[in-house]
Write a protein that holds these residues in place. Structure first.
Motif, PDB file in Angstrom:
ATOM      1  N   TRP A  74     -59.949 -79.936  37.428  1.00  0.00           N
ATOM      2  CA  TRP A  74     -61.240 -79.274  37.243  1.00  0.00           C
ATOM      3  C   TRP A  74     -62.352 -79.916  38.067  1.00  0.00           C
ATOM      4  N   GLU A  75     -63.381 -79.077  38.349  1.00  0.00           N
ATOM      5  CA  GLU A  75     -64.662 -79.512  38.916  1.00  0.00           C
ATOM      6  C   GLU A  75     -64.553 -80.176  40.288  1.00  0.00           C
ATOM      7  N   THR A  76     -63.662 -79.675  41.121  1.00  0.00           N
ATOM      8  CA  THR A  76     -63.582 -80.169  42.493  1.00  0.00           C
ATOM      9  C   THR A  76     -62.865 -79.153  43.363  1.00  0.00           C
ATOM     10  N   VAL A  77     -63.317 -79.009  44.605  1.00  0.00           N
ATOM     11  CA  VAL A  77     -62.633 -78.121  45.541  1.00  0.00           C
ATOM     12  C   VAL A  77     -61.260 -78.668  45.884  1.00  0.00           C
ATOM     13  N   LEU A  78     -61.211 -80.001  46.114  1.00  0.00           N
ATOM     14  CA  LEU A  78     -59.961 -80.670  46.450  1.00  0.00           C
ATOM     15  C   LEU A  78     -60.072 -82.116  45.985  1.00  0.00           C
ATOM     16  N   CYS A  79     -59.186 -82.504  45.088  1.00  0.00           N
ATOM     17  CA  CYS A  79     -59.251 -83.857  44.544  1.00  0.00           C
ATOM     18  C   CYS A  79     -58.805 -84.869  45.596  1.00  0.00           C
ATOM     19  N   SER A  80     -59.119 -86.133  45.342  1.00  0.00           N
ATOM     20  CA  SER A  80     -58.798 -87.188  46.308  1.00  0.00           C
ATOM     21  C   SER A  80     -57.290 -87.331  46.514  1.00  0.00           C
ATOM     22  N   ASP A  81     -56.492 -87.105  45.465  1.00  0.00           N
ATOM     23  CA  ASP A  81     -55.037 -87.219  45.603  1.00  0.00           C
ATOM     24  C   ASP A  81     -54.481 -86.152  46.534  1.00  0.00           C
ATOM     25  N   CYS A  82     -54.952 -84.917  46.372  1.00  0.00           N
ATOM     26  CA  CYS A  82     -54.457 -83.830  47.227  1.00  0.00           C
ATOM     27  C   CYS A  82     -54.973 -83.982  48.654  1.00  0.00           C
ATOM     28  N   LEU A  83     -56.220 -84.414  48.797  1.00  0.00           N
ATOM     29  CA  LEU A  83     -56.763 -84.635  50.134  1.00  0.00           C
ATOM     30  C   LEU A  83     -55.959 -85.701  50.871  1.00  0.00           C
ATOM     31  N   ALA A  84     -55.520 -86.730  50.140  1.00  0.00           N
ATOM     32  CA  ALA A  84     -54.752 -87.807  50.760  1.00  0.00           C
ATOM     33  C   ALA A  84     -53.438 -87.290  51.347  1.00  0.00           C
ATOM     34  N   LEU A  85     -52.876 -86.225  50.754  1.00  0.00           N
ATOM     35  CA  LEU A  85     -51.630 -85.663  51.282  1.00  0.00           C
ATOM     36  C   LEU A  85     -51.838 -85.059  52.669  1.00  0.00           C
ATOM     37  N   LEU A  86     -53.048 -84.538  52.933  1.00  0.00           N
ATOM     38  CA  LEU A  86     -53.342 -83.908  54.219  1.00  0.00           C
ATOM     39  C   LEU A  86     -53.838 -84.893  55.263  1.00  0.00           C
ATOM     40  N   THR A  87     -54.307 -86.043  54.834  1.00  0.00           N
ATOM     41  CA  THR A  87     -54.910 -86.990  55.776  1.00  0.00           C
ATOM     42  C   THR A  87     -54.066 -88.240  55.985  1.00  0.00           C
ATOM     43  N   ALA A  88     -52.823 -88.225  55.520  1.00  0.00           N
ATOM     44  CA  ALA A  88     -51.923 -89.353  55.769  1.00  0.00           C
ATOM     45  C   ALA A  88     -51.413 -89.301  57.208  1.00  0.00           C
ATOM     46  N   GLU A  89     -50.570 -90.247  57.572  1.00  0.00           N
ATOM     47  CA  GLU A  89     -50.028 -90.301  58.932  1.00  0.00           C
ATOM     48  C   GLU A  89     -49.191 -89.049  59.220  1.00  0.00           C
ATOM     49  N   PRO A  90     -49.460 -88.342  60.325  1.00  0.00           N
ATOM     50  CA  PRO A  90     -48.655 -87.161  60.666  1.00  0.00           C
ATOM     51  C   PRO A  90     -47.181 -87.512  60.837  1.00  0.00           C
ATOM     52  N   LEU A  91     -46.335 -86.514  60.724  1.00  0.00           N
ATOM     53  CA  LEU A  91     -44.898 -86.732  60.845  1.00  0.00           C
ATOM     54  C   LEU A  91     -44.298 -85.824  61.904  1.00  0.00           C
ATOM     55  N   GLU A  92     -43.289 -86.323  62.589  1.00  0.00           N
ATOM     56  CA  GLU A  92     -42.604 -85.533  63.603  1.00  0.00           C
ATOM     57  C   GLU A  92     -41.517 -84.701  62.944  1.00  0.00           C
ATOM     58  N   VAL A  93     -41.511 -83.401  63.233  1.00  0.00           N
ATOM     59  CA  VAL A  93     -40.567 -82.466  62.619  1.00  0.00           C
ATOM     60  C   VAL A  93     -39.237 -82.538  63.367  1.00  0.00           C
ATOM     61  N   GLN A  94     -38.158 -82.700  62.615  1.00  0.00           N
ATOM     62  CA  GLN A  94     -36.834 -82.853  63.210  1.00  0.00           C
ATOM     63  C   GLN A  94     -35.929 -81.640  62.994  1.00  0.00           C
ATOM     64  N   HIS A  95     -36.345 -80.693  62.128  1.00  0.00           N
ATOM     65  CA  HIS A  95     -35.432 -79.604  61.776  1.00  0.00           C
ATOM     66  C   HIS A  95     -35.808 -78.268  62.408  1.00  0.00           C
ATOM     67  N   ALA A  96     -36.780 -78.236  63.323  1.00  0.00           N
ATOM     68  CA  ALA A  96     -37.201 -76.980  63.939  1.00  0.00           C
ATOM     69  C   ALA A  96     -36.311 -76.677  65.143  1.00  0.00           C
ATOM     70  N   GLU A  97     -35.028 -76.401  64.863  1.00  0.00           N
ATOM     71  CA  GLU A  97     -34.052 -76.224  65.943  1.00  0.00           C
ATOM     72  C   GLU A  97     -34.402 -75.070  66.872  1.00  0.00           C
TER      73      GLU A  97
END
Length: 334
Positions: A74-97
């Motif tokens: 409640w009472e937030t557009v995006l909580c700090s926990d969910c925001l952290a999922l988007l702002t962590a270190e990017p990852l290289e995709v290995q399954h996009a054959e």
């Protein structure tokens, strides 16, 4: 006339046929350059239905409690926990054959709260996420620029940041999320390369006082120049709910390229990658037109067992199950 950049006068056809944004990164600020001609029919504008939907959505939110777009807190557009999922270190995709040997980097795995956020944003239900997604796009672009030397641009004419094509329904609704994301990725790349030049000119970097860079920072252009073809294999049907094989067939035909891109380097941008079929088709179309695709950035990638490189998973998210557990930990309604 066209847009004058470090590489000279850009093709008039490119300026007149597509929606283009130019970013001049040095000395660290982005500048919007207006196309030489008025917006043409290829630049979609929200129709009355889209504007009405936006007004109704905004009006409804005045009477509803604000909740996190990822987990429902409640009472937030995006909580700090969910925001952290988007702002962590990017990852290289290995399954996009289906994308072949194209290097694809994602901001986050497409699971749990991340999936909820992106779906709500794409569908227009949570337009209050526009600023959040813009921040993620700029961050990804800067991250890519820090790991990519501008010398990869062989002819010095700059980098084209090209979004995957959107369907007619999304264009009619004015929700061109990939194009908006490409603009922000371009801003991030421009800032990243501009910062590198500033750092190179800093005291100590050259053994003396600060000096201007010897060469101008490359021009970064965001250009929405791909359109889906028509017919079987054109990708006109949605990918949602299709198997991996059906997704590849649905994106088998490369999209149309609206402007000359021969000799230019391109960075592709999309919202979500599953099999890589869309990115692979975009790459084929651009390379057939004479461009060189350097890689692709996406908001999220689907998780497919061991195909995602473990060493690049965001901190605090070892598996999709953990993200799903966070999504179900919603506050109780009293």
């Amino acid at each position: 006339m066209g847009i004058l950049g470090p590489g000279g006068l850009l093709d008039d056809a490119l300026c007149h046929c597509v929606s283009m944004t130019t970013f001049e990164p040095y000395p660290g600020l982005a500048r919007l350059s207006t196309p030489a001609s008025p917006p043409g029919p290829t630049e979609p504008r929200p129709g009355p239905g889209a504007r009405l939907l936006t007004a109704l959505t905004q009006g409804a939110r005045l009477g509803l409690p604000l909740t996190c777009a990822g987990c429902g807190r409640w009472e937030t557009v995006l909580c700090s926990d969910c925001l952290a999922l988007l702002t962590a270190e990017p990852l290289e995709v290995q399954h996009a054959e289906a994308a072949g040997d194209l290097t694809v980097v994602a901001a986050a795995p497409y699971t749990g709260p991340v999936r909820e956020m992106i779906l709500a944003w794409k569908q227009g239900r949570r337009q209050d996420l526009d600023r959040v997604m813009a921040r993620v796009g700029r961050r990804c672009g800067r991250w890519w620029a820090q790991r990519t030397n501008p010398t990869v641009l062989t002819d010095g004419s700059g980098l084209l940041v090209v979004p995957a094509p959107s369907g007619l329904a999304r264009r009619a609704a004015g929700r061109l999320v990939a194009a908006a994301l490409a603009d922000d990725v371009a801003r991030g790349v421009a800032h990243g390369w501009g910062e590198a030049l500033i750092d190179a000119a800093a005291p100590g970097a050259r053994g003396g006082g600060a000096k201007p860079p010897d060469t101008a920072s490359p021009q970064v252009l965001s250009a929405d120049l791909l359109r889906r073809s028509r017919g079987r294999g054109s990708g006109s049907a949605h990918q949602r709910g299709r198997s991996a094989r059906q997704r590849r067939v649905n994106r088998a035909d490369p999209p149309r390229v609206l402007a000359p891109v021969a000799g230019r380097e391109v960075l592709l941008v999309d919202d979500v990658v599953t099999t890589g079929a869309t990115l692979g088709a975009c790459r084929r179309a651009l390379e057939q037109a004479g461009a060189r695709v350097l890689g692709a950035l996406v908001l999220a990638c689907t998780t497919t067992g061991p195909h995602t490189r473990r060493g690049l998973l965001p901190r605090g998210l070892a598996t999709g199950d953990q993200a799903c557990a966070h999504a179900t930990s919603r506050p109780s309604v009293r």
